[in-house]
Structures are given as C-alpha cells and as structure tokens.
Enzyme design. Structure first.
Site, PDB file in Angstrom:
ATOM      1  N   ASP A 125      -1.913   7.965  14.189  1.00  0.00           N
ATOM      2  CA  ASP A 125      -1.785   6.575  13.747  1.00  0.00           C
ATOM      3  C   ASP A 125      -0.891   5.826  14.725  1.00  0.00           C
ATOM      4  OD1 ASP A 125      -2.889   6.187  10.775  1.00  0.00           O
ATOM      5  OD2 ASP A 125      -1.989   8.182  10.881  1.00  0.00           O
ATOM      6  N   HIS A 155      -2.004  -1.001   8.374  1.00  0.00           N
ATOM      7  CA  HIS A 155      -1.655  -0.838   6.964  1.00  0.00           C
ATOM      8  C   HIS A 155      -0.284  -0.184   6.836  1.00  0.00           C
ATOM      9  CE1 HIS A 155      -3.451   2.954   8.268  1.00  0.00           C
ATOM     10  NE2 HIS A 155      -2.778   3.557   7.292  1.00  0.00           N
ATOM     11  N   ASP A 213       0.846  10.634   1.677  1.00  0.00           N
ATOM     12  CA  ASP A 213       1.801   9.872   2.489  1.00  0.00           C
ATOM     13  C   ASP A 213       3.191  10.477   2.334  1.00  0.00           C
ATOM     14  OD1 ASP A 213      -0.191   8.224   3.293  1.00  0.00           O
ATOM     15  OD2 ASP A 213       0.446   6.463   2.161  1.00  0.00           O
ATOM     16  N   GLU A 272      -8.754   2.689   5.855  1.00  0.00           N
ATOM     17  CA  GLU A 272     -10.149   2.802   5.431  1.00  0.00           C
ATOM     18  C   GLU A 272     -10.754   1.434   5.096  1.00  0.00           C
ATOM     19  OE1 GLU A 272      -9.610   7.221   3.384  1.00  0.00           O
ATOM     20  OE2 GLU A 272      -9.245   5.406   2.213  1.00  0.00           O
ATOM     21  N   LYS A 313     -13.305   4.334   9.383  1.00  0.00           N
ATOM     22  CA  LYS A 313     -13.212   5.327   8.324  1.00  0.00           C
ATOM     23  C   LYS A 313     -13.616   4.721   6.985  1.00  0.00           C
ATOM     24  CE  LYS A 313      -9.545   7.888   8.348  1.00  0.00           C
ATOM     25  NZ  LYS A 313      -8.176   8.420   8.122  1.00  0.00           N
ATOM     26  N   HIS A 354     -15.090  10.162  -4.775  1.00  0.00           N
ATOM     27  CA  HIS A 354     -16.030  11.097  -5.389  1.00  0.00           C
ATOM     28  C   HIS A 354     -15.916  11.162  -6.907  1.00  0.00           C
ATOM     29  CE1 HIS A 354     -12.719  14.007  -6.034  1.00  0.00           C
ATOM     30  NE2 HIS A 354     -12.247  13.499  -4.913  1.00  0.00           N
ATOM     31  N   THR A 403     -14.689  10.813   4.653  1.00  0.00           N
ATOM     32  CA  THR A 403     -13.704  11.787   4.200  1.00  0.00           C
ATOM     33  C   THR A 403     -14.277  12.738   3.144  1.00  0.00           C
ATOM     34  OG1 THR A 403     -12.882  10.297   2.493  1.00  0.00           O
ATOM     35  CG2 THR A 403     -11.838  10.165   4.644  1.00  0.00           C
ATOM     36  N   GLU A 432     -13.663  13.964   7.897  1.00  0.00           N
ATOM     37  CA  GLU A 432     -12.341  14.550   7.709  1.00  0.00           C
ATOM     38  C   GLU A 432     -12.285  15.257   6.363  1.00  0.00           C
ATOM     39  OE1 GLU A 432      -9.612  11.318   7.705  1.00  0.00           O
ATOM     40  OE2 GLU A 432     -10.076  10.674   9.756  1.00  0.00           O
ATOM     41  N   ASN A 433     -11.340  16.175   6.229  1.00  0.00           N
ATOM     42  CA  ASN A 433     -11.005  16.681   4.902  1.00  0.00           C
ATOM     43  C   ASN A 433     -10.034  15.694   4.261  1.00  0.00           C
ATOM     44  OD1 ASN A 433      -9.319  17.764   7.095  1.00  0.00           O
ATOM     45  ND2 ASN A 433      -8.109  18.705   5.463  1.00  0.00           N
ATOM     46  N   ALA A 434     -10.081  15.578   2.944  1.00  0.00           N
ATOM     47  CA  ALA A 434      -9.234  14.607   2.245  1.00  0.00           C
ATOM     48  C   ALA A 434      -7.859  15.170   1.919  1.00  0.00           C
ATOM     49  CB  ALA A 434      -9.924  14.145   0.963  1.00  0.00           C
ATOM     50  N   LEU A 435      -7.787  16.480   1.664  1.00  0.00           N
ATOM     51  CA  LEU A 435      -6.531  17.136   1.294  1.00  0.00           C
ATOM     52  C   LEU A 435      -6.312  18.340   2.199  1.00  0.00           C
ATOM     53  CD1 LEU A 435      -7.014  17.130  -2.594  1.00  0.00           C
ATOM     54  CD2 LEU A 435      -5.711  15.483  -1.241  1.00  0.00           C
ATOM     55  N   ARG A 480      -3.717  18.285   8.200  1.00  0.00           N
ATOM     56  CA  ARG A 480      -3.120  17.753   9.384  1.00  0.00           C
ATOM     57  C   ARG A 480      -2.214  18.784   9.995  1.00  0.00           C
ATOM     58  NH1 ARG A 480      -1.510  12.660   9.471  1.00  0.00           N
ATOM     59  NH2 ARG A 480      -2.308  12.086   7.405  1.00  0.00           N
TER      60      ARG A 480
END
Length: 599
Positions: free
Chosen positions: A131, A171, A179, A264, A373, A378, A420, A458-461, A498
């Site tokens: 970022d 953002h 975060d 996003e 993104k 879901h 994602t 990407e993976n979300a978690l 990450r």
C-alpha cells in the site's frame, strides 16, 4: 468413473487448445531447442463493447486471448522455454505489512525487511504488494509529497530481485477486517470535513464514515480548489514523476488504483469500528447531501420525483428477512427499489471509470498495467436478495449479474480484475451466514474471462493450511493444467495476504513453498514473465467511454464456466515424506555452514 471422464476430457481439450494456440501464433524452432513465437496481427474491432456470444462460446474452450500486436510487420518476437508446461505458471505475490512505512513516513528495520524479502525470493515468490498510503505521502499539505521512504522500500524490493504491485491507497487504514495499524486520510483533507461532513459516506442515521471520500463529491472542487478526482490524479502523477526510474526498469507488475474502503471498488457498507459484526447485511451509504440530490435527479428522470432513498433497509447487523427492503417480496423487488439499486450501483461504476480514465492518462506509455480490486461479499449470497452485496454496491441477484458490468468497464482500460476470498469454502462459514463463497468466485472470475480480462485474486483472511491453499489452486486453474500449452482457464496472478513472522515460521513456510511450487505448475521460479505469456506493452489510451446501456447489457446472467471439484495439482501429497526431506536438507545445509566457518 468421474476421474476417467475428466482425464479424457482434459486430453481432448488439450489437443484442441494446442491446435488453436498454434493457429494464433507461428512457431519456429531455433538451433538451441527453444521455441520462438511470433505474435499474430491484432484483429480489427468493429464493436468493442457489446458481448458477442460466439466469443463466450469460444472462451469455454480456450483461455483469454493473448494481446496481439497491431501490425504483424512490427510484431516483437517472443522467446520461450521449450517446456509447454510453463504456460500453466501462475505467479504469486505476497502483501507486505500494512505499516511497513510508518505514519512518520519512515521505513523501519530495512535490514530485517530485506532478510524477509530474500527469504521470500529464495522460496520462489514472484513479487510483493504494498500500500502506498495517501495519508502518509501527502500528509504535510496539498501537493506536498514525500516519496523518500517508498523509494527506499522499492529499492530494497528491487535489490532482492522481486517484482512489485503498488496500491494507490486513497483510503484510511483502520476499520476493516485485518487492519493492524491506523493510517488516516491526510489531515488537511479531514479538516475540510470539519466544516463540510457531507464529503464522507453517510448512512440513514447520519453517521459519517471517514475511511474515504464519498463518490458523491468526486467532481466537487472542495479541496483547496481541487476535486477528489484531481487529488487522486495529481497524486498518481507525482508517483510517476518520482518513480520514473523504477517504472523504466519494469519493477512494477501493476498499479492498483484504490477506489474505496480497503482499496476496493465498493461502498463502506460494513465497518467494524462503526459496530458492524459478521454476517450483518451492512447499510447503504448514500445519505450525504450530494448523493441525496443526485438520487432525486435520477428519480425525476424516471418520472417519479416523489421517490426517496430507502428508509426500510434496516441496520448494519440485521438479517435480510428482518427488513422490509430485503425480505422476500420486499422493496428491492419493486420499481422504486430497482430504480434505487440501479442508480446506486451505476454510481459505483462511474466512480471507477472516471478515476481509471485519469490513471490511464497518467501512466500512458509506461510498461505497466492498471488493476482494480473488487470485494468478495460472500455472506447472504445464497439468499434471494443478496443483501450484503446490494449494500456494498454490487447489484447482484440470482437473475442479474452485478459483476460483469464492472468487468466490462475495466475492459475499456485494459485493467486487471482483482477479486478476493479465493481461499474460502462454503462449509467453513457459519450456516446462518448463507455464504456462497465458492459460487461467488466462480461467477465473478467467469464474468471477467467472458469480458476478455486478465483476472487476478487474493485470499481474504490469513491462512496457512493445505485446505486453503488447495482452494486457491483450484480457482487459479479451474479446469486444471494443460501439458501442451495454455490451460483452458488461468488466473493472471495471486497475491497472498500477508507477510508476517507467522508465515515465515518453518512449518508454515514449508507448506507455503510447496503451494508456490504447485502454483508454478511444478516448475522452478521463473524470473521472466514473458516466458509464461505475461506481456506488458507500453500503456495505450483507454478505449472510448462505454454507454451505460451497453454496460448494463452485461447484467444478463449466463452460466459460469465449469469448475473442477478439486485442484488437479493439490497439496494433498505434501505430507510426512516432504517434511522428512526438508529436515534432511536443512541439516545438510547447517553442516555445510559449520564446516565453512571452521575453514
């Protein structure tokens, strides 16, 4: 029997793809055994926007066509390995920590970071994502940019032989899942909000969200004479000017343009710091004075000036059936509801389109791609109203595709569609959430491929288990590998969330390296993207603006591409034996180090 049928299908499909691939490209075998590929002439386009069903049918057989040159006589000659398996290679990038550059605009512990980057490179990682925070770089005042810490960071990434994905992060960091640090918008921007709080997204109760600026003020010159779109454009132009050497060296794979919360393209409908708890439906974010006025104008054009914004959509943590708007037969199915949802989602499309158009102008001529993104909303996917998607701005229903219009808009800018929640499976979610993560990914990726886009994800978690990696592998190549050339469907790349000490713990990193190997189709790390058909030509001007009517033609639902039930290259065979081999190699390396020290 099913496995036999799938194997037979792959053999037939592989032959068909090989023939079509050879027709598209001319193959010449040189003396060194490598294959030299001359790219074909780019077909003339008579209509760039309306979906041609024949294209969709063709894409059910072959992968998205590679970008061809405009003039055969000027077409560059590409050279590749003779191993056709390289066409199945999917690069993997790793997100850097959110606060790798601090609020004080300092890259802390450069040596420690470089050690981690070298470890990633040695493990086979293709690059990293970072970022580039607006709230850090332009914190001192309008147009007072300080890129020094990011230049140091980029030099470290380059020295460690990794590629880079840079996010223009317009953002706030803080308020979303995962975060771990707080980085607000620039203070001088927030100061404008002290006298005019309508610059922020607002819910029906009047609560303001300061994660990002409302798209309702995109073209309002409220910021020392500049509009938000001009703020974003000037920031990107300064980035280009100050990173010219890195751009010329082709360090960057793509520039991801932040278009909303968490970067996003969506509304901030679900925010933890404002009380949202999963799986709440979220709230519409359009009650600032600018969006209120805009909707009144839209209602008047629809010959219903009496229509107002919804007042029956409930609160952030409600369930669909508890609200008048989202319940079965509710307001969302009425003419007033349809008018509102069309307007709400179209504003998001326009927001993304206008900012991408400016980004394209800024990076014109650079050998880099733009990316956007889109969030994987879901939860409540398996309900009639898809409430959580609707509040986020994705007008997606069982009979209406809310994502392909976004893909069609991105196609005019030749932008990468980054989605994602690749790692998620339905049964891992609580039953009450009515999650359809797997179907959602299948729908969205298919829509991107149907619009001739390069699709990434990407993976979300954060996950470190084989099950999550196998799900990503499945989505990366939904119909498996093709031993003879490009697979039927293949993602452009995957970014892992990450980098952390947990990821680099030996057991976790061993599994991760095995995952990388599978993503790379069991091949060694490849430093040259062109070998696996990732061509990055100088950025050209975006195609002409697409009429809204043409964009909305893409809302017609069509069946997604079929997915295998399981990845054909999975980590299921990565077990005890692999662990023993890894331990033996580690001991041998340690002995060699000790021996060298003694010498």
């Amino acid at each position: 029997m099913e496995n036999v049928v799938c194997a037979a299908h792959r053999n037939v499909l592989g032959t068909r793809i090989t023939h079509q691939f050879q027709e598209r490209y001319s193959f010449h075998h040189g003396t060194g055994g490598a294959i030299r590929v001359e790219r074909a002439r780019k077909p003339n386009k008579t209509h760039g926007f309306k979906l041609d069903r024949s294209i969709v049918n063709k894409q059910r057989v072959v992968e998205v066509p590679l970008k061809a040159a405009t003039d055969q006589s000027e077409a560059p000659i590409r050279t590749f390995s003779e191993d056709p398996m390289i066409a199945n290679y999917v690069p993997v990038y790793v997100m850097l920590p959110l606060g790798v550059v601090t609020n004080d605009n300092v890259l802390e512990d450069r040596e420690g970071l470089e050690n981690q980057l070298r470890e990633l490179h040695a493990g086979g990682v293709d690059g990293v994502m970072v970022d580039v925070w607006w709230g850090i770089v332009e914190s001192k005042g309008p147009k007072k940019y300080d890129w020094s810490a990011y230049r140091t960071l980029f030099k470290s990434v380059q020295d460690c032989k990794l590629k880079l994905q840079a996010i223009m992060s317009f953002h706030q960091c803080g308020g979303n899942v995962g975060d771990s640090v707080f980085i607000p918008l620039p203070k001088w921007v927030l100061d404008v909000g002290n006298s005019n709080s309508d610059i922020f997204y607002t819910n029906h109760k009047g609560i303001r969200n300061k994660e990002c600026l409302s798209l309702g003020v995109d073209n309002q010159p409220l910021f020392h004479g500049r509009t938000p779109i001009q703020l974003y454009t000037d920031y990107m132009q300064s980035f280009r000017d100050n990173m010219e050497d890195f751009l010329e060296s082709e360090l960057f794979i793509d520039i991801e343009v932040g278009l909303g919360p968490a970067g996003e393209l969506r509304y901030p409908s679900y925010t933890q710091t404002l009380g949202w708890v999963f799986p709440g439906i979220g709230e519409f974010q359009c009650y600032d004075q600018y969006l209120k006025a805009d909707f009144k104008e839209a209602a008047a054009k629809a010959s219903h000036p009496e229509w107002e914004l919804p007042d029956d959509a409930g609160d952030a943590n409600d369930v669909p059936e508890s609200t008048e708007f989202f319940k079965s037969g509710g307001t969302y199915q009425t003419e007033r509801g349809k008018c509102f949802l069309t307007w709400y989602s179209n504003k998001l499309l326009t927001h993304g389109d206008e900012i991408l158009d400016e980004a394209n102008k800024v990076f014109l001529g650079c050998k880099v791609k733009l990316a956007v993104k889109v969030a994987g909303i879901h939860w409540w996917y398996k309900t009639e109203s898809h409430a959580a998607e609707l509040t986020s701005g994705y007008y997606n229903l069982d009979h209406r595709d809310g994502y392909r219009p976004i893909a069609r808009m991105l196609a005019r800018h030749k932008a990468i569609f980054n989605f994602t929640c690749l790692e998620m499976r339905n049964h891992e979610q609580p039953a009450e959430a009515k999650s359809g993560a797997q179907e959602l990914v299948q729908q969205v990726l298919s829509g991107g491929w149907m619009e001739n886009l390069q699709v990434a994800g990407e993976n979300a978690l954060s996950r470190y288990d084989r099950e999550a990696y196998n799900q990503i592998l499945l989505n990366a190549r939904p119909n498996g590998i093709n031993k003879w050339g490009p697979p039927r469907l293949k993602m452009y790349g995957v970014t892992y969330l990450r980098l952390s000490d947990t990821l680099l713990q030996q057991t976790n990193f061993d599994i991760f390296k095995a995952f990388l190997r599978k993503m790379h189709a069991n091949l060694d790390y490849c430093p040259d993207p062109e070998r696996y058909y990732h061509f990055t030509d100088p950025m050209e001007r975006s195609e002409p603006k697409i009429p809204t009517k043409t964009l909305l033609e893409a809302t017609k639902r069509v069946p997604p591409f079929p997915w295998y039930k399981e990845a054909d290259m999975s980590l299921s065979n990565v077990g005890f034996l692999d662990h023993v081999v890894t331990m033996i190699l580690r001991i041998l390396k340690l002995k060699i180090k000790i021996k060298n020290k003694k010498l």
